[in-house]
Design a protein around this motif. Structure first.
Motif, mmCIF file in Angstrom:
data_model
loop_
_atom_site.group_PDB
_atom_site.id
_atom_site.type_symbol
_atom_site.label_atom_id
_atom_site.label_comp_id
_atom_site.label_asym_id
_atom_site.label_seq_id
_atom_site.Cartn_x
_atom_site.Cartn_y
_atom_site.Cartn_z
ATOM 1 N N LEU A 126 63.422 101.047 133.511
ATOM 2 C CA LEU A 126 63.675 102.474 133.302
ATOM 3 C C LEU A 126 62.578 103.340 133.924
ATOM 4 C CD1 LEU A 126 64.964 102.424 129.608
ATOM 5 C CD2 LEU A 126 66.292 102.379 131.746
ATOM 6 N N LEU A 127 61.393 102.772 134.102
ATOM 7 C CA LEU A 127 60.303 103.506 134.748
ATOM 8 C C LEU A 127 60.648 103.837 136.200
ATOM 9 C CD1 LEU A 127 57.388 104.589 134.563
ATOM 10 C CD2 LEU A 127 56.593 102.307 135.198
ATOM 11 N N LEU A 128 61.530 103.049 136.787
ATOM 12 C CA LEU A 128 61.926 103.302 138.173
ATOM 13 C C LEU A 128 62.686 104.622 138.306
ATOM 14 C CD1 LEU A 128 61.846 101.913 140.997
ATOM 15 C CD2 LEU A 128 64.141 101.049 140.512
ATOM 16 N N THR A 174 59.347 99.881 155.727
ATOM 17 C CA THR A 174 58.497 101.081 155.836
ATOM 18 C C THR A 174 57.094 100.819 156.361
ATOM 19 O OG1 THR A 174 57.607 100.883 153.590
ATOM 20 C CG2 THR A 174 59.726 102.022 153.847
ATOM 21 N N ASP A 175 56.670 99.555 156.390
ATOM 22 C CA ASP A 175 55.296 99.186 156.757
ATOM 23 C C ASP A 175 54.277 99.795 155.789
ATOM 24 O OD1 ASP A 175 53.503 97.717 158.244
ATOM 25 O OD2 ASP A 175 53.194 99.258 159.764
ATOM 26 N N THR A 176 54.710 100.102 154.577
ATOM 27 C CA THR A 176 53.831 100.631 153.532
ATOM 28 C C THR A 176 54.247 100.007 152.196
ATOM 29 O OG1 THR A 176 55.295 102.513 153.063
ATOM 30 C CG2 THR A 176 53.553 102.867 154.704
ATOM 31 N N LEU A 177 53.491 100.322 151.153
ATOM 32 C CA LEU A 177 53.850 99.888 149.800
ATOM 33 C C LEU A 177 53.782 101.102 148.884
ATOM 34 C CD1 LEU A 177 51.969 96.468 149.532
ATOM 35 C CD2 LEU A 177 54.425 96.841 149.822
ATOM 36 N N ALA A 178 54.950 101.695 148.619
ATOM 37 C CA ALA A 178 55.039 102.903 147.800
ATOM 38 C C ALA A 178 55.014 102.535 146.321
ATOM 39 C CB ALA A 178 56.326 103.660 148.140
ATOM 40 N N PRO A 179 54.777 103.529 145.430
ATOM 41 C CA PRO A 179 54.772 103.254 143.980
ATOM 42 C C PRO A 179 56.042 102.571 143.483
ATOM 43 C CG PRO A 179 53.839 105.420 144.409
ATOM 44 C CD PRO A 179 54.352 104.915 145.726
ATOM 45 N N ALA A 180 57.198 102.938 144.032
ATOM 46 C CA ALA A 180 58.448 102.308 143.584
ATOM 47 C C ALA A 180 58.434 100.805 143.829
ATOM 48 C CB ALA A 180 59.633 102.948 144.295
ATOM 49 N N PRO A 202 62.129 107.820 137.043
ATOM 50 C CA PRO A 202 61.310 108.943 137.507
ATOM 51 C C PRO A 202 60.517 108.634 138.778
ATOM 52 C CG PRO A 202 60.266 107.910 135.616
ATOM 53 C CD PRO A 202 61.618 107.279 135.759
ATOM 54 N N VAL A 203 60.088 107.392 138.934
ATOM 55 C CA VAL A 203 59.238 107.051 140.086
ATOM 56 C C VAL A 203 60.019 107.110 141.393
ATOM 57 C CG1 VAL A 203 57.895 105.215 141.183
ATOM 58 C CG2 VAL A 203 57.634 105.671 138.742
ATOM 59 N N ALA A 204 61.255 106.578 141.395
ATOM 60 C CA ALA A 204 62.049 106.530 142.627
ATOM 61 C C ALA A 204 63.194 107.532 142.640
ATOM 62 C CB ALA A 204 62.613 105.119 142.822
ATOM 63 N N GLY A 205 63.302 108.363 141.605
ATOM 64 C CA GLY A 205 64.373 109.352 141.566
ATOM 65 C C GLY A 205 65.753 108.742 141.457
ATOM 66 N N MET A 206 65.874 107.674 140.660
ATOM 67 C CA MET A 206 67.172 107.013 140.527
ATOM 68 C C MET A 206 68.132 107.890 139.737
ATOM 69 S SD MET A 206 66.383 104.423 142.276
ATOM 70 C CE MET A 206 67.942 103.552 142.152
ATOM 71 N N GLY A 207 69.423 107.720 140.018
ATOM 72 C CA GLY A 207 70.447 108.558 139.409
ATOM 73 C C GLY A 207 71.159 107.894 138.250
ATOM 74 N N PRO A 208 72.281 108.476 137.841
ATOM 75 C CA PRO A 208 73.003 107.979 136.655
ATOM 76 C C PRO A 208 73.578 106.580 136.819
ATOM 77 C CG PRO A 208 74.260 109.699 137.790
ATOM 78 C CD PRO A 208 72.896 109.694 138.389
ATOM 79 N N ILE A 209 73.977 106.213 138.026
ATOM 80 C CA ILE A 209 74.546 104.863 138.212
ATOM 81 C C ILE A 209 73.510 103.812 137.856
ATOM 82 C CG2 ILE A 209 75.435 103.217 139.901
ATOM 83 C CD1 ILE A 209 76.694 105.535 141.400
ATOM 84 N N TYR A 210 72.332 103.951 138.418
ATOM 85 C CA TYR A 210 71.278 102.989 138.116
ATOM 86 C C TYR A 210 70.907 103.028 136.640
ATOM 87 C CZ TYR A 210 66.749 100.773 137.684
ATOM 88 O OH TYR A 210 65.717 99.970 137.264
ATOM 89 N N THR A 211 70.819 104.223 136.076
ATOM 90 C CA THR A 211 70.417 104.360 134.677
ATOM 91 C C THR A 211 71.356 103.614 133.752
ATOM 92 O OG1 THR A 211 69.469 106.543 135.147
ATOM 93 C CG2 THR A 211 69.928 106.010 132.848
ATOM 94 N N VAL A 212 72.656 103.777 133.969
ATOM 95 C CA VAL A 212 73.651 103.106 133.131
ATOM 96 C C VAL A 212 73.582 101.590 133.312
ATOM 97 C CG1 VAL A 212 76.118 102.788 132.745
ATOM 98 C CG2 VAL A 212 75.187 105.088 133.047
ATOM 99 N N VAL A 213 73.483 101.151 134.564
ATOM 100 C CA VAL A 213 73.440 99.711 134.831
ATOM 101 C C VAL A 213 72.174 99.085 134.250
ATOM 102 C CG1 VAL A 213 73.279 97.962 136.644
ATOM 103 C CG2 VAL A 213 74.872 99.872 136.901
ATOM 104 N N ALA A 214 71.036 99.754 134.432
ATOM 105 C CA ALA A 214 69.776 99.209 133.926
ATOM 106 C C ALA A 214 69.793 99.102 132.408
ATOM 107 C CB ALA A 214 68.608 100.078 134.391
ATOM 108 N N LEU A 215 70.328 100.121 131.738
ATOM 109 C CA LEU A 215 70.408 100.080 130.277
ATOM 110 C C LEU A 215 71.353 98.973 129.801
ATOM 111 C CD1 LEU A 215 70.490 103.887 129.404
ATOM 112 C CD2 LEU A 215 68.724 102.253 128.720
ATOM 113 N N GLY A 216 72.495 98.868 130.459
ATOM 114 C CA GLY A 216 73.461 97.848 130.054
ATOM 115 C C GLY A 216 72.968 96.436 130.313
#
Length: 305
Positions: free
Chosen positions: A238-240, A172-178, A242-256
């Motif tokens: 888990l902060l990612l 992206t040539d930038t550095l976003a919050p995510a 709301p910041v990056a709009g992650m969905g249920p797949i990421y949520t489940v994997v991150a928690l596990g």
């Protein structure tokens, strides 16, 4: 004069194949491998899909060479203690397979080539971040912190956080919050990843006066610190959401994955408290596995949605 010193004095007598293996060893590619595992999912997230494959290839090549340069500089600086520690006695600058001059030339070559690859084929922001990472690892961690404080890994580990920024900037040539959230994830993850290893090799570090936490604190204290940092790492992953709009797949994997890491650190701490034999390498391997799963979750979440 030892065999290694004799070979170092006569570098021309070292077979070419051994020298090639020595150059590869200087780069510590097994360490670099994990950095690349985190870089590709970040690029997928930054691109909201499959990024340009040329950019991906250039980032992986440039990132590998950059990390290899930092590791080579590190081995040049630490060659005195590498001669003493049991686990590092086979490194090429100790055995004499390569000379210090050869290693330094190789490190500078890797630095220049990696910067050009990233700058010309991705973005100059990515190339600049790569140079900062090399400088941080060499000057801040290796030369300043490593031999002076048990906080060395906490702050010196910042160098290992840069690949996620480099991957994002390459796309992206930038550095976003995510990107900064992922930077923080690696920052928090690094101490509980490395401290168990310092417990395993505490005698090595003690023999050379390097104050790694595992060498200067009890296993109970190390266990408590790994617990605290593992929970902080899980919270940051888990902060990612709301910041990056992650969905249920990421949520489940991150928690596990995060839960697995937290459980292993609690197990280490509880066994240390009970005064029974601990298995610090279980935490070390769990840290690698859990982080790999989190970043795999990022890629799957983006690509499958």
């Amino acid at each position: 004069m030892s065999d290694g010193q004799a070979r170092a004095a006569r570098p021309g007598r070292v077979p070419a194949g051994r020298q090639v293996r020595g150059y590869v060893a200087l780069m510590k590619l097994r360490v670099v491998e994990l950095l690349l595992v985190t870089t590709i999912p970040v690029m997928i997230l930054a691109a909201h899909g499959v990024p340009d494959l040329v950019v991906v290839a250039a980032t992986l090549v440039g990132g590998t060479l950059s990390a290899g340069a930092a590791n080579t500089f590190n081995m040049v600086i630490d060659r005195d203690i590498d001669r003493v520690m049991h686990r590092t006695r086979h490194r090429p600058l100790v055995t004499g397979d390569l000379t210090t001059r050869q290693a330094l030339a190789f490190a500078w070559l890797l630095t220049v080539v990696s910067t050009l690859v990233l700058g010309l084929l991705t973005t100059w922001l990515a190339a600049s971040l790569s140079l900062i990472a090399i400088g941080f690892y060499v000057f801040i961690y290796t030369l300043w912190l490593k031999r002076r404080t048990s906080q060395n890994i906490i702050w010196g580990g910042l160098a290992g956080c840069f690949p996620v920024l480099i991957g994002w900037a390459a796309v992206t040539d930038t550095l976003a919050p995510a990107a900064w959230v992922l930077f923080a994830v690696i920052f928090l993850w690094t101490p509980p990843h490395y401290w168990p290893l310092s417990v395993k090799y505490r005698d090595d570090y003690s023999s050379v006066g390097v104050p790694m936490l595992g060498a200067v604190r009890s296993q109970t204290q190390v266990g408590l610190q790994t617990v605290l940092y593992s929970w902080a790492t899980l919270a940051c992953t888990l902060l990612l959401i709301p910041v990056a709009g992650m969905g249920p797949i990421y949520t489940v994997v991150a928690l596990g994955a995060g839960g697995w890491f937290v459980w292993e650190t609690h197990r280490l701490y509880s066994r240390a408290l009970a005064g029974v034999q601990t298995s610090p390498m279980r935490v070390f391997h769990a840290s690698i596995g859990s982080l790999s799963l989190v970043f795999l979750g990022i890629a799957l979440d983006v690509l499958l949605r």
